[in-house]
Design a protein around this motif. Structure first.
Motif, PDB file in Angstrom:
ATOM      1  N   ARG A   8       1.068  -4.867  23.136  1.00  0.00           N
ATOM      2  CA  ARG A   8      -0.339  -4.903  22.759  1.00  0.00           C
ATOM      3  C   ARG A   8      -1.069  -3.637  23.239  1.00  0.00           C
ATOM      4  O   ARG A   8      -1.910  -3.070  22.532  1.00  0.00           O
ATOM      5  CB  ARG A   8      -1.004  -6.142  23.337  1.00  0.00           C
ATOM      6  N   LEU A   9      -0.781  -3.215  24.464  1.00  0.00           N
ATOM      7  CA  LEU A   9      -1.403  -1.997  24.977  1.00  0.00           C
ATOM      8  C   LEU A   9      -1.046  -0.788  24.118  1.00  0.00           C
ATOM      9  O   LEU A   9      -1.905   0.052  23.802  1.00  0.00           O
ATOM     10  CB  LEU A   9      -0.980  -1.762  26.426  1.00  0.00           C
ATOM     11  N   HIS A  10       0.212  -0.712  23.730  1.00  0.00           N
ATOM     12  CA  HIS A  10       0.625   0.392  22.852  1.00  0.00           C
ATOM     13  C   HIS A  10      -0.068   0.275  21.501  1.00  0.00           C
ATOM     14  O   HIS A  10      -0.555   1.276  20.954  1.00  0.00           O
ATOM     15  CB  HIS A  10       2.148   0.379  22.673  1.00  0.00           C
ATOM     16  N   GLY A  11      -0.087  -0.948  20.958  1.00  0.00           N
ATOM     17  CA  GLY A  11      -0.723  -1.146  19.666  1.00  0.00           C
ATOM     18  C   GLY A  11      -2.200  -0.767  19.685  1.00  0.00           C
ATOM     19  O   GLY A  11      -2.704  -0.137  18.735  1.00  0.00           O
ATOM     20  N   ASN A  12      -2.900  -1.139  20.753  1.00  0.00           N
ATOM     21  CA  ASN A  12      -4.307  -0.774  20.859  1.00  0.00           C
ATOM     22  C   ASN A  12      -4.488   0.737  20.922  1.00  0.00           C
ATOM     23  O   ASN A  12      -5.479   1.288  20.414  1.00  0.00           O
ATOM     24  CB  ASN A  12      -4.925  -1.426  22.100  1.00  0.00           C
ATOM     25  N   LYS A  13      -3.540   1.401  21.533  1.00  0.00           N
ATOM     26  CA  LYS A  13      -3.609   2.861  21.684  1.00  0.00           C
ATOM     27  C   LYS A  13      -3.407   3.572  20.350  1.00  0.00           C
ATOM     28  O   LYS A  13      -4.074   4.580  20.068  1.00  0.00           O
ATOM     29  CB  LYS A  13      -2.551   3.316  22.696  1.00  0.00           C
ATOM     30  N   VAL A  14      -2.509   3.041  19.519  1.00  0.00           N
ATOM     31  CA  VAL A  14      -2.166   3.732  18.270  1.00  0.00           C
ATOM     32  C   VAL A  14      -2.758   3.060  17.036  1.00  0.00           C
ATOM     33  O   VAL A  14      -2.504   3.488  15.914  1.00  0.00           O
ATOM     34  CB  VAL A  14      -0.634   3.851  18.122  1.00  0.00           C
ATOM     35  N   GLY A  15      -3.537   1.984  17.238  1.00  0.00           N
ATOM     36  CA  GLY A  15      -4.174   1.338  16.101  1.00  0.00           C
ATOM     37  C   GLY A  15      -3.256   0.441  15.304  1.00  0.00           C
ATOM     38  O   GLY A  15      -3.364   0.363  14.068  1.00  0.00           O
ATOM     39  N   LYS A  16      -2.332  -0.264  15.985  1.00  0.00           N
ATOM     40  CA  LYS A  16      -1.430  -1.195  15.319  1.00  0.00           C
ATOM     41  C   LYS A  16      -1.445  -2.518  16.077  1.00  0.00           C
ATOM     42  O   LYS A  16      -1.696  -2.544  17.294  1.00  0.00           O
ATOM     43  CB  LYS A  16       0.003  -0.646  15.284  1.00  0.00           C
ATOM     44  N   LYS A  17      -1.182  -3.616  15.361  1.00  0.00           N
ATOM     45  CA  LYS A  17      -1.207  -4.911  16.044  1.00  0.00           C
ATOM     46  C   LYS A  17       0.020  -5.785  15.778  1.00  0.00           C
ATOM     47  O   LYS A  17       0.192  -6.830  16.399  1.00  0.00           O
ATOM     48  CB  LYS A  17      -2.461  -5.687  15.647  1.00  0.00           C
TER      49      LYS A  17
ATOM     50  N   TRP B 225       6.529  -0.953   8.169  1.00  0.00           N
ATOM     51  CA  TRP B 225       6.309  -0.523   9.544  1.00  0.00           C
ATOM     52  C   TRP B 225       4.884  -0.032   9.790  1.00  0.00           C
ATOM     53  O   TRP B 225       4.557   0.354  10.920  1.00  0.00           O
ATOM     54  CB  TRP B 225       7.282   0.600   9.890  1.00  0.00           C
ATOM     55  N   SER B 226       4.042  -0.065   8.792  1.00  0.00           N
ATOM     56  CA  SER B 226       2.733   0.585   8.919  1.00  0.00           C
ATOM     57  C   SER B 226       1.861  -0.020  10.004  1.00  0.00           C
ATOM     58  O   SER B 226       0.998   0.666  10.575  1.00  0.00           O
ATOM     59  CB  SER B 226       2.001   0.545   7.578  1.00  0.00           C
ATOM     60  N   ASP B 227       2.040  -1.312  10.317  1.00  0.00           N
ATOM     61  CA  ASP B 227       1.213  -1.947  11.341  1.00  0.00           C
ATOM     62  C   ASP B 227       2.048  -2.483  12.503  1.00  0.00           C
ATOM     63  O   ASP B 227       1.577  -3.304  13.286  1.00  0.00           O
ATOM     64  CB  ASP B 227       0.401  -3.096  10.722  1.00  0.00           C
ATOM     65  N   VAL B 228       3.289  -2.021  12.632  1.00  0.00           N
ATOM     66  CA  VAL B 228       4.175  -2.521  13.678  1.00  0.00           C
ATOM     67  C   VAL B 228       3.926  -1.765  14.980  1.00  0.00           C
ATOM     68  O   VAL B 228       4.128  -0.551  15.055  1.00  0.00           O
ATOM     69  CB  VAL B 228       5.651  -2.403  13.265  1.00  0.00           C
ATOM     70  N   ALA B 229       3.507  -2.507  16.005  1.00  0.00           N
ATOM     71  CA  ALA B 229       3.335  -1.903  17.324  1.00  0.00           C
ATOM     72  C   ALA B 229       4.634  -1.911  18.115  1.00  0.00           C
ATOM     73  O   ALA B 229       4.890  -1.006  18.919  1.00  0.00           O
ATOM     74  CB  ALA B 229       2.256  -2.645  18.104  1.00  0.00           C
ATOM     75  N   ALA B 230       5.475  -2.954  17.894  1.00  0.00           N
ATOM     76  CA  ALA B 230       6.732  -3.057  18.655  1.00  0.00           C
ATOM     77  C   ALA B 230       7.690  -3.987  17.941  1.00  0.00           C
ATOM     78  O   ALA B 230       7.275  -4.939  17.263  1.00  0.00           O
ATOM     79  CB  ALA B 230       6.475  -3.571  20.068  1.00  0.00           C
ATOM     80  N   ILE B 231       8.973  -3.701  18.111  1.00  0.00           N
ATOM     81  CA  ILE B 231      10.032  -4.588  17.640  1.00  0.00           C
ATOM     82  C   ILE B 231      10.855  -5.024  18.842  1.00  0.00           C
ATOM     83  O   ILE B 231      11.203  -4.203  19.698  1.00  0.00           O
ATOM     84  CB  ILE B 231      10.907  -3.920  16.556  1.00  0.00           C
TER      85      ILE B 231
ATOM     86  N   ALA C  23      11.666   2.924  14.674  1.00  0.00           N
ATOM     87  CA  ALA C  23      10.580   2.749  15.629  1.00  0.00           C
ATOM     88  C   ALA C  23       9.994   4.101  16.017  1.00  0.00           C
ATOM     89  O   ALA C  23       8.762   4.258  16.096  1.00  0.00           O
ATOM     90  CB  ALA C  23      11.074   2.000  16.858  1.00  0.00           C
ATOM     91  N   THR C  24      10.853   5.078  16.259  1.00  0.00           N
ATOM     92  CA  THR C  24      10.375   6.409  16.617  1.00  0.00           C
ATOM     93  C   THR C  24       9.577   7.029  15.475  1.00  0.00           C
ATOM     94  O   THR C  24       8.486   7.585  15.683  1.00  0.00           O
ATOM     95  CB  THR C  24      11.559   7.318  16.981  1.00  0.00           C
ATOM     96  N   GLU C  25      10.106   6.922  14.260  1.00  0.00           N
ATOM     97  CA  GLU C  25       9.430   7.505  13.097  1.00  0.00           C
ATOM     98  C   GLU C  25       8.059   6.890  12.854  1.00  0.00           C
ATOM     99  O   GLU C  25       7.144   7.560  12.350  1.00  0.00           O
ATOM    100  CB  GLU C  25      10.287   7.319  11.847  1.00  0.00           C
ATOM    101  N   ASN C  26       7.896   5.611  13.237  1.00  0.00           N
ATOM    102  CA  ASN C  26       6.673   4.887  12.917  1.00  0.00           C
ATOM    103  C   ASN C  26       5.805   4.586  14.131  1.00  0.00           C
ATOM    104  O   ASN C  26       4.915   3.741  14.063  1.00  0.00           O
ATOM    105  CB  ASN C  26       7.037   3.586  12.203  1.00  0.00           C
ATOM    106  N   ASN C  27       6.067   5.288  15.229  1.00  0.00           N
ATOM    107  CA  ASN C  27       5.247   5.170  16.439  1.00  0.00           C
ATOM    108  C   ASN C  27       5.163   3.717  16.923  1.00  0.00           C
ATOM    109  O   ASN C  27       4.083   3.220  17.260  1.00  0.00           O
ATOM    110  CB  ASN C  27       3.850   5.734  16.194  1.00  0.00           C
ATOM    111  N   ALA C  28       6.299   3.053  16.922  1.00  0.00           N
ATOM    112  CA  ALA C  28       6.398   1.689  17.425  1.00  0.00           C
ATOM    113  C   ALA C  28       7.319   1.672  18.637  1.00  0.00           C
ATOM    114  O   ALA C  28       8.211   2.527  18.768  1.00  0.00           O
ATOM    115  CB  ALA C  28       6.932   0.748  16.350  1.00  0.00           C
ATOM    116  N   LEU C  29       7.133   0.708  19.502  1.00  0.00           N
ATOM    117  CA  LEU C  29       8.019   0.550  20.653  1.00  0.00           C
ATOM    118  C   LEU C  29       9.266  -0.229  20.245  1.00  0.00           C
ATOM    119  O   LEU C  29       9.186  -1.202  19.501  1.00  0.00           O
ATOM    120  CB  LEU C  29       7.325  -0.201  21.781  1.00  0.00           C
TER     121      LEU C  29
END
Length: 399
Positions: A117-126, A177-183, A209-215
């Motif tokens: 969630r912290l990562h998602g809030n930082k990059v605008g993903k939920k 992957w457009s709204d993925v904060a983490a897998i 995950a790397t390409e789409n700024n997800a954890l």
């Protein structure tokens, strides 16, 4: 029903069956209150990495309890700091890695959800993603990542914005992957029946995950700390996750869990965003240090690999067995039909502890310390249990 079962029904929450009243353990054996001996090849569900009452475990508990057992999260202790540094070394996090200590796998995964969630809030993903048939725990965040109706339905609504996908390369590539904060991924799905992923699955997840700024968060609660023959199962895939969760075998039976972060994910938490009163207390971390040292200094990872190969070979040609899955001493024994419950019960009657995560798979997760004697005893008892069930099945088919 015996007296202890009456007591359990009266005094304990009715959340699961209890097969026996166990009172003592030594090595890979346990005894119940009636003096019956069982060969324990479930290991507290992949927890008792050194078996029962191992001298290293006993000494660590008794020595640390005599000095300092709990101080709260307002203080650090030498044991906590040393175990954190050890986990970073074994995981290869580098200097940037960080460790948070919890008390269980569920708590570690709950912490990982907050990290996401912290990562998602930082990059605008939920969005959060987990796999079909995954098991990450039973608290509300972890439960939201565990797509099993039996576990989830009574507790809805769960966390929003969670997606479940199959463990296929196609599913990874087709995911939006457009709204993925983490897998979240278990390298081997233990509760699903020791399910392995297709070759390259974790590597592809890392790439996407790397390409789409997800954890990429790997759940190593069951596979970690040597269970598969490597310290962590992700290491055999040649990838580096953003975070991993640990518990079970980390302290050989003492409650302890951890979230380990890599790289930039290590900077997401800040004071006030998370903590635990009991997490990382000196008693738990002292035991964790002792267990890790025992595994490392006595080359038990090599024994995990050797004994795992022996066990797979031993069961391959037994009646009802169609194959095996898993790595090291996390093994799924696949049956030719929905016999797993009956096999588990037959094994119990013969003095062998295994479990049945699915209708057609038996799971075993014995101690890293087993040798030829334990492998031979398991093979004999398991073969007898299979014969019991196979005879019953034959009789039913002929009726």
């Amino acid at each position: 029903m015996s007296a202890w079962q009456d007591d359990a029904t009266r005094d304990l929450m009715g959340l699961g069956g209890r097969l026996a009243l166990l009172v003592r353990g030594e090595g890979s054996a346990v005894w119940d209150a009636d003096g019956n001996r069982y060969l324990d090849f479930l290991g507290g569900i992949a927890v008792n990495s050194l078996g029962h009452a191992h001298p290293t475990f006993v000494n660590a508990v008794s020595q640390q309890a005599a000095v300092l057992s709990h101080v709260s999260n307002y203080f650090a202790t030498p044991q906590q700091l040393e175990l954190a540094a050890t986990l970073k070394r074994l995981a290869g996090t580098g200097e940037a890695g960080r460790v948070f200590f919890a008390n269980s796998g569920t708590e570690a995964n709950e912490t990982a959800v907050k990290l996401a969630r912290l990562h998602g809030n930082k990059v605008g993903k939920k969005g959060l993603v987990s796999l079909n048939h995954a098991f990450h725990g039973r608290s509300m965040g972890a439960l939201s990542l565990t797509p099993k109706p039996l576990y989830q339905d009574a507790f809805r609504p769960l966390l929003p914005d969670v997606t479940y996908i199959d463990n296929t390369l196609e599913a990874l590539d087709e995911l939006d992957w457009s709204d993925v904060a983490a897998i979240f991924i278990e390298p081997i799905q233990g509760e699903a029946g020791v399910v392995e992923h297709p070759a390259g699955f974790l590597r592809r997840a890392r790439e996407l995950a790397t390409e789409n700024n997800a954890l990429l968060i790997v759940d190593e609660v069951q596979t970690g700390m040597g269970r598969t023959g490597d310290w962590f199962a992700f290491q055999r895939e040649g990838i580096v996750p953003d975070a991993m969760t640990l518990a079970k075998g980390i302290a050989g039976g003492f409650p302890l869990g951890a979230l380990v972060t890599f790289g930039e994910a290590s900077e997401l938490f800040y004071p006030g965003t998370h903590n635990s009163t009991f997490g990382g207390n000196p008693l738990a971390t002292a035991v964790g240090l002792a267990v890790v040292a025992e595994v490392e200094n006595n080359d038990l990872l090599a024994n995990v690999v050797t004994r795992g190969e022996q066990l797979r070979a031993a069961v391959t040609d037994l009646p009802l067995v169609t194959g095996t899955s898993g790595k090291g001493l996390l093994i799924g024994i696949h049956l030719d039909g929905p016999h797993a419950g009956a096999v588990r019960e037959a094994a119990h009657r013969r003095g062998l502890i295994v479990n049945a995560p699915t209708d057609d798979i038996i799971r075993i997760a014995p101690a890293y310390t087993i040798g030829d004697a334990e492998v031979e005893e398991f093979t004999r008892l398991f073969a007898a249990a299979l014969a019991d069930v196979n005879g019953t099945a034959s009789e039913e088919n002929n009726a």
